[in-house]
Motif scaffolding. Structure first.
Motif, PDB file in Angstrom:
ATOM      1  N   HIS A  72       0.816  -1.204   0.000  1.00  0.00           N
ATOM      2  CA  HIS A  72       0.000   0.000   0.000  1.00  0.00           C
ATOM      3  C   HIS A  72       0.855   1.262   0.000  1.00  0.00           C
ATOM      4  O   HIS A  72       1.895   1.327   0.639  1.00  0.00           O
ATOM      5  N   GLU A  73       0.386   2.245  -0.708  1.00  0.00           N
ATOM      6  CA  GLU A  73       0.978   3.583  -0.643  1.00  0.00           C
ATOM      7  C   GLU A  73       0.267   4.294   0.499  1.00  0.00           C
ATOM      8  O   GLU A  73      -0.847   4.764   0.367  1.00  0.00           O
ATOM      9  N   THR A  74       0.895   4.366   1.644  1.00  0.00           N
ATOM     10  CA  THR A  74       0.209   4.804   2.864  1.00  0.00           C
ATOM     11  C   THR A  74       0.982   5.923   3.561  1.00  0.00           C
ATOM     12  O   THR A  74       2.126   6.210   3.225  1.00  0.00           O
ATOM     13  N   PRO A  75       0.365   6.535   4.581  1.00  0.00           N
ATOM     14  CA  PRO A  75       1.045   7.569   5.355  1.00  0.00           C
ATOM     15  C   PRO A  75       1.907   7.004   6.480  1.00  0.00           C
ATOM     16  O   PRO A  75       2.361   7.748   7.336  1.00  0.00           O
ATOM     17  N   LEU A  76       2.141   5.719   6.516  1.00  0.00           N
ATOM     18  CA  LEU A  76       2.866   5.116   7.637  1.00  0.00           C
ATOM     19  C   LEU A  76       4.289   5.650   7.762  1.00  0.00           C
ATOM     20  O   LEU A  76       4.792   5.872   8.860  1.00  0.00           O
ATOM     21  N   GLY A  77       4.958   5.847   6.640  1.00  0.00           N
ATOM     22  CA  GLY A  77       6.319   6.353   6.683  1.00  0.00           C
ATOM     23  C   GLY A  77       6.385   7.748   7.273  1.00  0.00           C
ATOM     24  O   GLY A  77       7.267   8.060   8.069  1.00  0.00           O
ATOM     25  N   GLU A  78       5.444   8.607   6.891  1.00  0.00           N
ATOM     26  CA  GLU A  78       5.423   9.961   7.428  1.00  0.00           C
ATOM     27  C   GLU A  78       5.103   9.946   8.919  1.00  0.00           C
ATOM     28  O   GLU A  78       5.689  10.708   9.697  1.00  0.00           O
ATOM     29  N   LEU A  79       4.178   9.107   9.329  1.00  0.00           N
ATOM     30  CA  LEU A  79       3.829   8.995  10.739  1.00  0.00           C
ATOM     31  C   LEU A  79       5.041   8.556  11.552  1.00  0.00           C
ATOM     32  O   LEU A  79       5.321   9.097  12.621  1.00  0.00           O
ATOM     33  N   PHE A  80       5.782   7.590  11.017  1.00  0.00           N
ATOM     34  CA  PHE A  80       6.986   7.121  11.699  1.00  0.00           C
ATOM     35  C   PHE A  80       7.998   8.262  11.841  1.00  0.00           C
ATOM     36  O   PHE A  80       8.583   8.478  12.909  1.00  0.00           O
ATOM     37  N   GLU A  81       8.204   9.003  10.769  1.00  0.00           N
ATOM     38  CA  GLU A  81       9.138  10.134  10.813  1.00  0.00           C
ATOM     39  C   GLU A  81       8.711  11.175  11.841  1.00  0.00           C
ATOM     40  O   GLU A  81       9.536  11.733  12.569  1.00  0.00           O
ATOM     41  N   ASP A  82       7.398  11.454  11.896  1.00  0.00           N
ATOM     42  CA  ASP A  82       6.893  12.438  12.846  1.00  0.00           C
ATOM     43  C   ASP A  82       7.178  12.015  14.285  1.00  0.00           C
ATOM     44  O   ASP A  82       7.501  12.842  15.147  1.00  0.00           O
ATOM     45  N   GLN A  83       7.056  10.713  14.576  1.00  0.00           N
ATOM     46  CA  GLN A  83       7.330  10.237  15.926  1.00  0.00           C
ATOM     47  C   GLN A  83       8.827  10.245  16.227  1.00  0.00           C
ATOM     48  O   GLN A  83       9.232  10.474  17.368  1.00  0.00           O
ATOM     49  N   MET A  84       9.635  10.023  15.222  1.00  0.00           N
ATOM     50  CA  MET A  84      11.083  10.083  15.418  1.00  0.00           C
ATOM     51  C   MET A  84      11.551  11.507  15.693  1.00  0.00           C
ATOM     52  O   MET A  84      12.344  11.763  16.607  1.00  0.00           O
ATOM     53  N   VAL A  85      11.054  12.460  14.916  1.00  0.00           N
ATOM     54  CA  VAL A  85      11.544  13.833  15.027  1.00  0.00           C
ATOM     55  C   VAL A  85      11.056  14.487  16.317  1.00  0.00           C
ATOM     56  O   VAL A  85      11.656  15.452  16.800  1.00  0.00           O
ATOM     57  N   ALA A  86       9.975  13.962  16.917  1.00  0.00           N
ATOM     58  CA  ALA A  86       9.461  14.523  18.162  1.00  0.00           C
ATOM     59  C   ALA A  86      10.221  14.021  19.379  1.00  0.00           C
ATOM     60  O   ALA A  86      10.094  14.572  20.473  1.00  0.00           O
ATOM     61  N   ALA A  87      11.032  12.985  19.215  1.00  0.00           N
ATOM     62  CA  ALA A  87      11.638  12.295  20.353  1.00  0.00           C
ATOM     63  C   ALA A  87      12.833  13.035  20.948  1.00  0.00           C
ATOM     64  O   ALA A  87      13.614  13.668  20.246  1.00  0.00           O
ATOM     65  N   ASP A  88      12.952  12.919  22.282  1.00  0.00           N
ATOM     66  CA  ASP A  88      14.181  13.304  22.977  1.00  0.00           C
ATOM     67  C   ASP A  88      15.074  12.081  23.155  1.00  0.00           C
ATOM     68  O   ASP A  88      16.286  12.205  23.312  1.00  0.00           O
ATOM     69  N   MET A  89      14.455  10.894  23.153  1.00  0.00           N
ATOM     70  CA  MET A  89      15.179   9.638  23.248  1.00  0.00           C
ATOM     71  C   MET A  89      14.425   8.590  22.434  1.00  0.00           C
ATOM     72  O   MET A  89      13.193   8.558  22.436  1.00  0.00           O
ATOM     73  N   ILE A  90      15.173   7.752  21.730  1.00  0.00           N
ATOM     74  CA  ILE A  90      14.568   6.653  20.975  1.00  0.00           C
ATOM     75  C   ILE A  90      15.006   5.338  21.606  1.00  0.00           C
ATOM     76  O   ILE A  90      16.197   5.096  21.790  1.00  0.00           O
ATOM     77  N   VAL A  91      14.032   4.515  21.963  1.00  0.00           N
ATOM     78  CA  VAL A  91      14.319   3.174  22.464  1.00  0.00           C
ATOM     79  C   VAL A  91      14.150   2.218  21.294  1.00  0.00           C
ATOM     80  O   VAL A  91      13.041   2.026  20.791  1.00  0.00           O
TER      81      VAL A  91
END
Length: 350
Positions: free
Chosen positions: A161-180
């Motif tokens: 599927h051509e979906t917004p999942l990649g953008e959603l993932f990026e948005d959660q990454m860029v908002a992070a102070d720490m990534i587990v």
């Protein structure tokens, strides 16, 4: 700052391991009294049931608050702000607040809500922690790299599927102070290094990565960051905010519904049918509890794409209705009638 209640926001994509991480955190909080706000996206509160009973000394059941009216980023005024005000007003205030967002949530609107005057004076964001699935990323799934996604399409129907999942993932990454980076035990060292290299292209400078397996991260590494994220918004803008000048987003790209069934078939039969249903209907996430004939405990089910995990989490309580309750999440439009019919036919045949 010392008088404000520190709050940790834990976000991450569907099935990355947020609930497992929170459960471990509560069990190893070293005496801190933690209030937990759970943002369940779906009709039934699966995550609260999973967390109830763990870390009783530090997070009592009345310290667990569930916001089940949809994504927290869409219900800030109606649900989140009143909940935070109620916590602040308690005579015995928590030492720390942990917010587990829905896997579909954009963290940015929630972060901005901490600047509301009635919240900002009493609470601060200690840090935003984003949980990422190392195994999925190593396979090229739930990533923004379209070349990697295309390379995996012939192996995984979820990637058709051509979906917004990649953008959603990026948005959660860029908002992070720490990534587990969770589930690292399922990935080779070489693949882990490749995943981390990829993540660093999507993170803000200064964001740290911690490796974890089964959500086991020292509480000292997650709590006490002292970042004050609500005052550090630069560079955290979501794709939607950048494209639409801050207009709120909607979740029209996702469907979520629950299915309730009577006590069903044997464990292996139920899990096989769930696996077949996920593949047939492109279900992204399925989770819940099942009543297995002859079993004294309920079966917890957590499925992400083709991977289905199940374990008996606790005995059935006296007077508790023994039934199967499942939440199904996928890209819109999901064939709800078809999915329900397949699962209900299985239950009726048992």
């Amino acid at each position: 700052m010392s008088t404000k209640i520190p709050t940790t926001v834990i976000t991450g994509f569907l099935g990355a391991g947020k609930t497992t991480l929170v459960r471990h955190l509560l069990a190893h909080a070293k005496g801190k009294r933690i209030a937990l706000i759970i943002n369940e996206f779906g009709d039934i509160g699966v995550d609260k049931d999973v967390l109830a009973g763990c870390g009783d000394e530090t997070c009592r059941e009345d310290d667990m608050i569930e916001l089940a009216n949809g994504c927290i980023c869409c219900t800030v005024a109606d649900d989140f702000i009143p909940t935070m005000k109620a916590l602040i007003a308690r005579e015995e205030r928590p030492d720390h607040i942990v917010i587990e967002t829905s896997g579909l949530a954009l963290p940015q609107p929630l972060i901005r809500a901490f600047n509301w005057p009635e919240i900002k004076a009493e609470v601060t964001i200690d840090g935003v922690v984003t949980v990422a699935d190392a195994a999925a990323l190593a396979e090229g799934r739930f990533a923004a790299n379209e070349d990697a996604v295309d390379a995996q399409r012939r192996l995984d129907a979820m990637l058709d599927h051509e979906t917004p999942l990649g953008e959603l993932f990026e948005d959660q990454m860029v908002a992070a102070d720490m990534i587990v980076l969770n589930k690292t035990d399922l990935v080779t060292e070489a693949d882990l290094q490749a995943v981390e290299t990829q993540l660093r292209t999507q993170m803000r400078k200064g964001t740290s990565i911690i490796r974890a397996a089964n959500g086991e991260v020292d509480a000292a590494a997650l709590l006490g960051l002292g970042i004050g994220t609500e005052d550090d918004l630069m560079g955290r803008e979501s794709h939607h905010e950048l494209e639409h000048a801050g207009e709120p987003h909607e979740h029209d790209d996702f469907d979520s519904f629950s299915v309730t069934l009577p006590a069903g078939p044997a464990r292996d039969t139920l899990l096989a049918t769930i696996t077949e249903t996920i593949a047939a209907y492109d279900v992204l996430r399925l989770k819940g509890f099942a009543a297995i004939p002859g079993a004294k405990a309920r079966l917890a089910i957590q499925a992400v794409g083709p991977r289905v995990n199940a374990y008996f989490d606790r005995p059935w309580r006296e007077g508790e209705v023994r039934e199967t309750r499942l939440v199904v999440i996928g890209e819109s439009p999901l064939d709800r009638a078809g999915i329900e019919a397949r699962l209900k036919t299985l239950a009726e045949a048992a």
